[in-house]
Write a protein that holds these residues in place. Sequence first.
Motif, PDB file in Angstrom:
ATOM      1  N   PHE A 175       5.177 -16.578 -51.911  1.00  0.00           N
ATOM      2  CA  PHE A 175       5.911 -15.414 -52.410  1.00  0.00           C
ATOM      3  C   PHE A 175       7.279 -15.318 -51.757  1.00  0.00           C
ATOM      4  O   PHE A 175       8.284 -15.083 -52.419  1.00  0.00           O
ATOM      5  CB  PHE A 175       5.109 -14.140 -52.158  1.00  0.00           C
ATOM      6  N   CYS A 176       7.326 -15.497 -50.444  1.00  0.00           N
ATOM      7  CA  CYS A 176       8.606 -15.524 -49.733  1.00  0.00           C
ATOM      8  C   CYS A 176       8.404 -16.227 -48.401  1.00  0.00           C
ATOM      9  O   CYS A 176       7.291 -16.287 -47.870  1.00  0.00           O
ATOM     10  CB  CYS A 176       9.176 -14.122 -49.535  1.00  0.00           C
ATOM     11  N   ALA A 177       9.496 -16.765 -47.863  1.00  0.00           N
ATOM     12  CA  ALA A 177       9.437 -17.503 -46.602  1.00  0.00           C
ATOM     13  C   ALA A 177       9.617 -16.539 -45.439  1.00  0.00           C
ATOM     14  O   ALA A 177      10.616 -16.575 -44.710  1.00  0.00           O
ATOM     15  CB  ALA A 177      10.485 -18.594 -46.582  1.00  0.00           C
ATOM     16  N   SER A 178       8.656 -15.666 -45.280  1.00  0.00           N
ATOM     17  CA  SER A 178       8.674 -14.693 -44.202  1.00  0.00           C
ATOM     18  C   SER A 178       7.248 -14.262 -43.907  1.00  0.00           C
ATOM     19  O   SER A 178       6.516 -13.879 -44.824  1.00  0.00           O
ATOM     20  CB  SER A 178       9.513 -13.469 -44.580  1.00  0.00           C
ATOM     21  N   GLY A 179       6.858 -14.353 -42.652  1.00  0.00           N
ATOM     22  CA  GLY A 179       5.557 -13.832 -42.269  1.00  0.00           C
ATOM     23  C   GLY A 179       5.638 -12.323 -42.086  1.00  0.00           C
ATOM     24  O   GLY A 179       6.691 -11.709 -42.287  1.00  0.00           O
ATOM     25  N   ARG A 190      10.575  -8.330 -36.685  1.00  0.00           N
ATOM     26  CA  ARG A 190      11.703  -8.091 -35.777  1.00  0.00           C
ATOM     27  C   ARG A 190      12.894  -7.428 -36.461  1.00  0.00           C
ATOM     28  O   ARG A 190      13.709  -6.781 -35.803  1.00  0.00           O
ATOM     29  CB  ARG A 190      12.144  -9.404 -35.128  1.00  0.00           C
ATOM     30  N   GLU A 191      13.028  -7.586 -37.767  1.00  0.00           N
ATOM     31  CA  GLU A 191      14.182  -7.024 -38.471  1.00  0.00           C
ATOM     32  C   GLU A 191      13.959  -5.600 -38.952  1.00  0.00           C
ATOM     33  O   GLU A 191      14.822  -5.031 -39.609  1.00  0.00           O
ATOM     34  CB  GLU A 191      14.544  -7.922 -39.655  1.00  0.00           C
ATOM     35  N   GLY A 192      12.831  -5.020 -38.656  1.00  0.00           N
ATOM     36  CA  GLY A 192      12.508  -3.689 -39.161  1.00  0.00           C
ATOM     37  C   GLY A 192      11.509  -3.815 -40.289  1.00  0.00           C
ATOM     38  O   GLY A 192      10.475  -4.469 -40.151  1.00  0.00           O
ATOM     39  N   THR A 252       8.442  -4.016 -35.768  1.00  0.00           N
ATOM     40  CA  THR A 252       7.635  -3.094 -36.570  1.00  0.00           C
ATOM     41  C   THR A 252       6.320  -3.791 -36.870  1.00  0.00           C
ATOM     42  O   THR A 252       6.286  -4.971 -37.235  1.00  0.00           O
ATOM     43  CB  THR A 252       8.338  -2.711 -37.882  1.00  0.00           C
ATOM     44  N   ALA A 253       5.235  -3.068 -36.706  1.00  0.00           N
ATOM     45  CA  ALA A 253       3.912  -3.679 -36.850  1.00  0.00           C
ATOM     46  C   ALA A 253       3.298  -3.453 -38.222  1.00  0.00           C
ATOM     47  O   ALA A 253       2.656  -4.345 -38.771  1.00  0.00           O
ATOM     48  CB  ALA A 253       2.973  -3.154 -35.771  1.00  0.00           C
ATOM     49  N   ASN A 254       3.485  -2.258 -38.791  1.00  0.00           N
ATOM     50  CA  ASN A 254       2.797  -1.987 -40.047  1.00  0.00           C
ATOM     51  C   ASN A 254       3.437  -0.801 -40.764  1.00  0.00           C
ATOM     52  O   ASN A 254       4.184  -0.021 -40.159  1.00  0.00           O
ATOM     53  CB  ASN A 254       1.310  -1.696 -39.787  1.00  0.00           C
ATOM     54  N   VAL A 255       3.132  -0.674 -42.046  1.00  0.00           N
ATOM     55  CA  VAL A 255       3.716   0.375 -42.892  1.00  0.00           C
ATOM     56  C   VAL A 255       2.705   0.836 -43.926  1.00  0.00           C
ATOM     57  O   VAL A 255       1.812   0.091 -44.326  1.00  0.00           O
ATOM     58  CB  VAL A 255       4.978  -0.130 -43.641  1.00  0.00           C
ATOM     59  N   THR A 256       2.887   2.088 -44.371  1.00  0.00           N
ATOM     60  CA  THR A 256       2.139   2.601 -45.510  1.00  0.00           C
ATOM     61  C   THR A 256       2.933   3.739 -46.133  1.00  0.00           C
ATOM     62  O   THR A 256       3.814   4.319 -45.487  1.00  0.00           O
ATOM     63  CB  THR A 256       0.736   3.085 -45.091  1.00  0.00           C
ATOM     64  N   PHE A 257       2.640   4.061 -47.371  1.00  0.00           N
ATOM     65  CA  PHE A 257       3.254   5.228 -48.011  1.00  0.00           C
ATOM     66  C   PHE A 257       2.385   6.447 -47.734  1.00  0.00           C
ATOM     67  O   PHE A 257       1.149   6.363 -47.751  1.00  0.00           O
ATOM     68  CB  PHE A 257       3.406   5.004 -49.515  1.00  0.00           C
ATOM     69  N   PHE A 304       5.758   5.441 -43.843  1.00  0.00           N
ATOM     70  CA  PHE A 304       5.279   5.678 -42.486  1.00  0.00           C
ATOM     71  C   PHE A 304       5.263   4.332 -41.775  1.00  0.00           C
ATOM     72  O   PHE A 304       4.625   3.380 -42.241  1.00  0.00           O
ATOM     73  CB  PHE A 304       3.883   6.293 -42.529  1.00  0.00           C
ATOM     74  N   ILE A 305       5.971   4.244 -40.650  1.00  0.00           N
ATOM     75  CA  ILE A 305       6.193   2.961 -39.973  1.00  0.00           C
ATOM     76  C   ILE A 305       5.676   3.032 -38.546  1.00  0.00           C
ATOM     77  O   ILE A 305       6.037   3.942 -37.792  1.00  0.00           O
ATOM     78  CB  ILE A 305       7.694   2.622 -39.945  1.00  0.00           C
ATOM     79  N   THR A 306       4.835   2.080 -38.163  1.00  0.00           N
ATOM     80  CA  THR A 306       4.430   1.956 -36.768  1.00  0.00           C
ATOM     81  C   THR A 306       5.297   0.892 -36.105  1.00  0.00           C
ATOM     82  O   THR A 306       5.508  -0.191 -36.651  1.00  0.00           O
ATOM     83  CB  THR A 306       2.946   1.582 -36.629  1.00  0.00           C
ATOM     84  N   ALA A 307       5.815   1.208 -34.919  1.00  0.00           N
ATOM     85  CA  ALA A 307       6.756   0.304 -34.249  1.00  0.00           C
ATOM     86  C   ALA A 307       6.593   0.424 -32.736  1.00  0.00           C
ATOM     87  O   ALA A 307       7.123   1.354 -32.118  1.00  0.00           O
ATOM     88  CB  ALA A 307       8.188   0.634 -34.656  1.00  0.00           C
ATOM     89  N   GLY A 308       5.856  -0.486 -32.154  1.00  0.00           N
ATOM     90  CA  GLY A 308       5.678  -0.477 -30.716  1.00  0.00           C
ATOM     91  C   GLY A 308       5.039   0.795 -30.214  1.00  0.00           C
ATOM     92  O   GLY A 308       3.931   1.152 -30.619  1.00  0.00           O
ATOM     93  N   ASP A 309       5.763   1.529 -29.376  1.00  0.00           N
ATOM     94  CA  ASP A 309       5.223   2.759 -28.797  1.00  0.00           C
ATOM     95  C   ASP A 309       5.504   3.986 -29.650  1.00  0.00           C
ATOM     96  O   ASP A 309       5.250   5.112 -29.215  1.00  0.00           O
ATOM     97  CB  ASP A 309       5.780   2.971 -27.388  1.00  0.00           C
ATOM     98  N   SER A 310       6.018   3.799 -30.861  1.00  0.00           N
ATOM     99  CA  SER A 310       6.484   4.921 -31.675  1.00  0.00           C
ATOM    100  C   SER A 310       6.025   4.828 -33.127  1.00  0.00           C
ATOM    101  O   SER A 310       5.591   3.767 -33.591  1.00  0.00           O
ATOM    102  CB  SER A 310       8.017   4.984 -31.650  1.00  0.00           C
TER     103      SER A 310
END
Length: 306
Positions: free
Chosen positions: A230-234, A251-253, A274-279, A288-294
């Motif tokens: 689908f795309c060259a990005s993990g 790493r890019e958000g 950024t580790a994960n996302v959901t609407f 809604f974005i989870t990112a490290g300690d925040s």
Amino acid sequence: MPSTIRLTGILILLPLFPLLSHVQAQETQSDSVVAEGATLKLIGDGYKFTEGPTADDAGNVYFTDQPNDRIVRWDAKTGELSDWLSPCGRSNGLYFVAPQSLIACADENNELWRIDLKTKEHELLVGQFENRRFSGPNDCWVDQDGAIYFTDPLYKRPYWKHSIADDHPRGVYRLSTDGSITQVASDLVQPNGIIGDAEKRHLYVADIGDKKMYRYVINPDGKLTERELFCASGSDGVTLDVDRNLYLTGREGVMVFDKTGKRIDTIAVPKGWTANVTFAGPKFDQLFITAGDSVFTIPMATTGLR
């Protein structure tokens, strides 16, 4: 942990974090998925590593603070954050199943759980395949027939009381409603984020170890076929909106790709990962974005695929 934390002094911080504001990106991205004039909002911090967000039918979010062995709940109406369940089997990825269940990738003993939202009691769904312990279920998605697809990479944990060999099999598995388990993908380096499109019969799996995202066709028997790049990005985590745009993390958000695999937008987050996302939210129009300690939210010009 404060219930709500707002970003303050954001205009002062912009020179230090030029990617924080999405307004600049909107000037060059006419097809932005972010609502006009929207900015990123910090809603909570002080965690160790946030992961696994999933929204219930009211838009409330459950997410994990995985190293601290707890699930936290964000109230979509009040914006309040509260510890919901601890301990929680070192849960990582979560997925809400109506009317009142969470599927949890319980990493402490490499298991897959079902947690009742009312009683908070859990049921062990599966813990091994062919008499072999899983490497560590990481992320999951539930199909319209109730079958659970989950990724099983290997991230050795310091809290494990067991050992797993470096060459332990990784893969993607399908747990049917009758309890039978099958491996549906075995040719991935380190499968991680996963999301499905029940209507279009597609399953997206991120191979973070090979920096690739794959799209599969879900056959009527639940097997996966027609794998395509689908795309060259993990990605660590992944979600979809109603236009079938795919949201990847790292790493890019948050990177956004349209249904053809073309990158159309980037939502920068000043955390390095950024580790994960959901609407989420009452209208499912907040990311809604989870990112490290925040954890963060940002208003969107689209809504999540339900």
